[in-house]
Design an enzyme around this catalytic site. Structure first.
Site, PDB file in Angstrom:
ATOM      1  N   TYR A 131       0.820  -1.212   0.000  1.00 47.54           N
ATOM      2  CA  TYR A 131       0.000   0.000   0.000  1.00 47.54           C
ATOM      3  C   TYR A 131       0.859   1.269   0.000  1.00 47.54           C
ATOM      4  O   TYR A 131       0.347   2.348  -0.269  1.00 47.54           O
ATOM      5  CB  TYR A 131      -0.931   0.036   1.212  1.00 47.54           C
ATOM      6  N   HIS A 161       0.850 -11.636   1.876  1.00 45.91           N
ATOM      7  CA  HIS A 161      -0.208 -10.900   1.187  1.00 45.91           C
ATOM      8  C   HIS A 161      -0.838 -11.736   0.061  1.00 45.91           C
ATOM      9  O   HIS A 161      -2.060 -11.798  -0.065  1.00 45.91           O
ATOM     10  CB  HIS A 161       0.380  -9.603   0.622  1.00 45.91           C
TER      11      HIS A 161
END
Length: 277
Positions: free
Chosen positions: A47, A109
């Site tokens: 992010y 992730h």
């Protein structure tokens, strides 16, 4: 706040997702969320906002008189950093950017088909043993991946973070998570805005004095699933948290459940998964 327990972890039942939030907007969103009562925050190396999340936490905790132990922070290692060495550097960078002594939950992730799962799970477990994270888990793992990850892990996995909302059928994967005692964390729980325009959710919402989005979140919460809706809007932050003062009936839950489809995804994976789901 109500917490979901899994293998020693107590995860607040709703959290703030921060994907796409950055700079001042991210800092202010985290601070506002803390003031409203959020205690669970989700970020990731990918992010590129961990430093802003960390700044928001630092300022918000001080302003509210809260301690580090009062919040639950999740971050993730992206699939292109799972190789030995790369994984460790990613974790070190994340903790440094967040300005925290540790994170509460560290996730893989996405799986990387080019890196043996035994290697990435070993690195994940090492991060817990080293004290960089209190708990570990995975994200976007299929049922087969999850079975293998649990077999390989020498430390308990506590969650599988997956796309989950009323329009996507994750029945099989949810059952496998529960078989292994893992919690389920739901990203995109509002299906990127799709919930707000759904007539079924709108009708049920009117019966409870709630919005369609609140009904979608309540649908997940009532199943013990942990939604992490993303928003920087203070009004939406407050509304997303206001889902613990009502209960959906059994028939309402069934009606919402009938909306799910196998092709209901709103997120495309960055690469093909290693195993079928």
């Amino acid at each position: 706040m109500i917490a979901i327990e899994a293998h020693g972890a107590r995860i607040p039942a709703i959290g703030l997702g921060t994907m796409t939030l950055s700079e001042k907007a991210c800092v202010e969103a985290v601070k506002s969320a803390l003031r409203l009562g959020y205690r669970h925050f989700d970020t990731a190396e990918r992010y590129r906002n961990e430093e802003w999340v960390g700044e928001g936490l630092q300022q918000g905790l001080d302003a509210a008189g809260l301690k580090r132990e009062d919040v639950f922070i999740t971050t993730k290692v992206y699939w292109d950093k799972l190789a030995p060495g790369d994984f460790e550097r990613s974790v070190e960078d994340s903790v440094r950017k967040l300005k925290l002594p540790w994170v509460d939950l560290l996730l893989i992730h996405w799986n990387n088909p080019q890196v043996p799962l035994s290697d990435s799970i070993a690195s994940l477990c090492k991060a817990r043993k080293n004290g960089q994270t209190r708990h570990i888990g995975v994200a976007n793992f299929t049922a087969a991946m999850l079975d293998e990850a649990v077999r390989l892990a020498t430390e308990p996995l506590v969650t599988n973070q997956i796309e989950m909302h009323p329009f996507l059928d994750q029945t099989k994967l949810l059952a496998v998570c529960r078989k292994h005692g893992l919690s389920v964390t739901a990203y995109c729980p509002l299906a990127r805005g799709k919930a707000s325009g759904n007539p079924v959710l709108e009708r049920i919402g009117k019966a409870h004095g709630k919005s369609p989005s609140q009904i979608a979140l309540r649908y997940l919460v009532q199943q013990g699933i942990i939604p992490i809706p993303r928003t920087g809007n203070p009004e939406h932050l407050a509304a997303n948290l206001a889902v613990f003062d009502f209960t959906l009936s059994q028939s309402e839950m069934a009606e919402i459940g009938a909306l799910k489809r196998s092709d209901g995804r709103v997120v495309n994976p960055p690469h093909a998964p290693k195993w079928d789901s």
